[in-house]
Write a protein that holds these residues in place. Structure first.
Motif, short mmCIF file in Angstrom:
data_model
loop_
_atom_site.label_atom_id
_atom_site.label_comp_id
_atom_site.label_asym_id
_atom_site.label_seq_id
_atom_site.Cartn_x
_atom_site.Cartn_y
_atom_site.Cartn_z
N SER A 1 1.02 -1.30 0.15
CA SER A 1 -0.04 -0.09 -0.24
C SER A 1 1.08 1.29 -0.09
O SER A 1 1.99 1.31 0.71
CB SER A 1 -0.87 0.14 1.23
OG SER A 1 -0.20 0.03 2.49
N GLY A 2 0.31 2.42 -0.71
CA GLY A 2 1.13 3.63 -0.58
C GLY A 2 2.15 3.57 -1.38
O GLY A 2 3.33 4.57 -1.10
N ALA A 3 2.37 2.77 -2.51
CA ALA A 3 3.74 2.54 -3.26
C ALA A 3 4.27 3.98 -3.86
O ALA A 3 5.27 4.33 -3.66
CB ALA A 3 3.88 1.30 -4.03
N LEU A 4 3.43 4.47 -4.69
CA LEU A 4 3.60 5.70 -5.24
C LEU A 4 4.01 6.81 -4.36
O LEU A 4 5.12 7.39 -4.86
CB LEU A 4 2.62 5.87 -6.45
CG LEU A 4 3.06 7.11 -7.25
CD1 LEU A 4 4.14 6.92 -8.16
CD2 LEU A 4 1.83 7.37 -8.19
N ALA A 5 3.07 6.87 -3.50
CA ALA A 5 3.28 8.09 -2.67
C ALA A 5 4.84 8.02 -1.78
O ALA A 5 5.55 8.85 -1.84
CB ALA A 5 2.09 8.37 -1.73
N GLY A 6 4.88 6.71 -1.48
CA GLY A 6 6.19 6.54 -0.57
C GLY A 6 7.18 6.46 -1.38
O GLY A 6 8.29 7.10 -0.90
N ALA A 7 7.46 6.22 -2.75
CA ALA A 7 8.54 6.37 -3.81
C ALA A 7 8.71 7.78 -3.90
O ALA A 7 9.81 8.05 -4.01
CB ALA A 7 8.23 5.41 -4.82
N GLN A 8 7.29 8.47 -3.89
CA GLN A 8 7.70 10.03 -4.36
C GLN A 8 8.50 10.74 -3.20
O GLN A 8 9.27 11.47 -3.21
CB GLN A 8 6.34 10.50 -4.51
CG GLN A 8 5.93 10.24 -6.05
CD GLN A 8 4.51 10.65 -6.40
OE1 GLN A 8 3.52 10.45 -5.35
NE2 GLN A 8 4.12 10.87 -7.40
N ALA A 9 8.00 9.98 -1.87
CA ALA A 9 8.69 10.81 -0.84
C ALA A 9 10.20 10.29 -0.73
O ALA A 9 11.00 11.33 -0.63
CB ALA A 9 8.01 10.04 0.50
N GLN A 10 10.43 9.20 -1.08
CA GLN A 10 11.82 8.82 -1.40
C GLN A 10 12.69 9.60 -2.07
O GLN A 10 13.81 9.82 -2.20
CB GLN A 10 11.98 7.22 -1.73
CG GLN A 10 11.35 6.36 -0.36
CD GLN A 10 12.37 6.24 0.65
OE1 GLN A 10 13.77 6.63 0.50
NE2 GLN A 10 11.94 5.82 1.69
N ALA A 11 11.95 10.10 -3.31
CA ALA A 11 12.54 10.69 -4.48
C ALA A 11 12.67 12.23 -4.05
O ALA A 11 13.29 12.95 -4.73
CB ALA A 11 11.87 10.57 -5.71
N GLY A 12 12.01 12.55 -3.05
CA GLY A 12 12.31 13.96 -2.59
C GLY A 12 11.40 14.93 -3.67
O GLY A 12 12.17 16.31 -3.70
N GLY A 13 10.53 14.60 -4.13
CA GLY A 13 9.88 15.61 -4.95
C GLY A 13 10.21 15.28 -6.56
O GLY A 13 9.72 15.89 -7.28
N GLY A 14 11.50 14.56 -6.83
CA GLY A 14 11.74 14.20 -8.17
C GLY A 14 10.86 13.08 -8.58
O GLY A 14 9.91 12.67 -7.77
N ILE A 15 11.14 12.62 -9.70
CA ILE A 15 10.29 11.45 -10.14
C ILE A 15 10.80 10.27 -9.64
O ILE A 15 12.15 9.91 -9.78
CB ILE A 15 10.58 11.21 -11.98
CG1 ILE A 15 10.25 12.57 -12.40
CG2 ILE A 15 9.47 10.13 -12.41
CD1 ILE A 15 10.32 12.97 -13.88
N PRO A 16 10.06 9.22 -8.85
CA PRO A 16 10.52 8.12 -8.58
C PRO A 16 10.86 7.18 -9.58
O PRO A 16 10.29 6.70 -10.44
CB PRO A 16 9.43 7.59 -7.84
CG PRO A 16 8.10 8.34 -8.17
CD PRO A 16 8.59 9.36 -8.65
#
Ligand code: AMP
Ligand code: MN
Ligand code: MN
Ligand code: MN
Length: 285
Positions: free
Chosen positions: A125-140
């Motif tokens: 769950s929450g994979a896209l949002a989680g990856a976006q957070a990891q990417a710090g605003g960049g494209i995950p």
């Protein structure tokens, strides 16, 4: 050819590294600062499909007294495989390169969305949002998804996250239409750069398959290939050095650094075999 013992043989050169502008963990300025600490004299910043970190890295390099090479690592679809082609010493503001990378960003955004959906379906769950957070605003990218999977306990480490979910053939792999080989080489050449096939030993090709790729890369106008990439055996280096000579390709060397303490460190590379013609041969005239 560059003779052993000529001045640039004494320079510490690393022509492949990542920052937070793709899937590295250090900002461009922190990447340059770490390179300088590690004794690197010449560093190329080569983020995936992006030159967004070049300006910051350049400013930091001027402060650190290090020579910064503006670069990019372009994702290429070729005969059903994904290749990585480095553009070294490019003008990041050149329209053809800038527009090409803008189109790649769209491919990356859509790929991330589909990957997020597939992971949701697989129970993450929450994979896209989680990856976006990891990417710090960049494209995950996949590394950002991998870090999220590890953080949430879906995988013990990055390697396992790739193996189970993200690698080609794994449950949630999303194929994408990256740049064509001719297209990528065209952008790099237009932007005044040199095209270098990244990590040729990592495409899981047979000996014949690798020779076919190198012949096609040369035929398409490719300038060079990595003979030294990250941590690799002396055997592989010798084989690649032989191929560089056979196919008339310049030789490059890079760590493919992504983060401190995991994977290869900046600048810790063995010297190029002396028979190779370095891609940087005319950079220090
Ligand atoms: P992407 O361009 O977003 O598809 O991500 C490619 C990046 O993922 C590579 O540059 C590596 O940093 C990382 N990567 C690819 N395969 C693996 C793997 N099997 N294990 C760990 N990292 C990987
Ligand atoms: Mn990467
Ligand atoms: Mn790569
Ligand atoms: Mn890379």
């Amino acid at each position: 050819m560059t003779a052993a013992g000529s001045p640039e043989r004494l320079l510490r050169i690393d022509l492949h590294s990542h920052s937070t502008c793709s899937d590295g963990v250090l900002s461009p300025a922190a990447l340059v600062a770490r390179a300088a600490e590690q004794g690197v004299d010449v560093l190329a910043i080569t983020d995936h499909d992006s030159t967004a970190g070049v300006a910051e890295a350049r400013a930091a390099a001027a402060d650190a007294g290090l020579r910064l090479i503006a670069g990019v690592e372009i994702s290429v679809s070729w005969q059903g495989k994904v290749l990585h082609v480095l553009g070294l010493d490019v003008d990041p503001d050149h329209a053809a390169l800038r527009d090409g990378l803008a189109a790649m960003a769209q491919v990356r955004v859509r790929r991330a969305e589909r990957l997020g959906e597939k992971l949701e379906q697989a129970g993450v769950s929450g994979a896209l949002a989680g990856a976006q957070a990891q990417a710090g605003g960049g494209i995950p990218g996949r590394n950002h998804f991998a870090r999220y999977l590890v953080e949430r306990g879906h995988a013990r480490d990055l390697r396992r996250a790739f193996k189970r979910y993200l690698a080609r053939g794994a449950s949630c792999y999303v194929a994408a239409e990256w740049a064509g080989l001719d297209e990528a080489l065209g952008w790099i050449t237009a932007a005044g750069g040199r095209s270098v096939l990244a990590h040729p030993a990592r495409y899981q090709l047979t000996g014949t398959g690798l020779r076919r790729l190198l012949a096609a890369f040369k035929e398409a106008g490719g300038a060079g290939m990595e003979v030294i990439s990250g941590v690799q055996s002396a055997d592989v280096t010798a084989t690649l050095a032989g191929h560089a000579q056979t196919f008339g390709l310049l030789a490059s060397a890079g760590s493919d650094f992504h983060e401190p303490g995991a994977g290869p460190e900046l600048g810790r590379l063995p010297p190029l075999p002396v028979a190779c013609t370095p891609v940087w041969q005319d950079w220090f005239a």
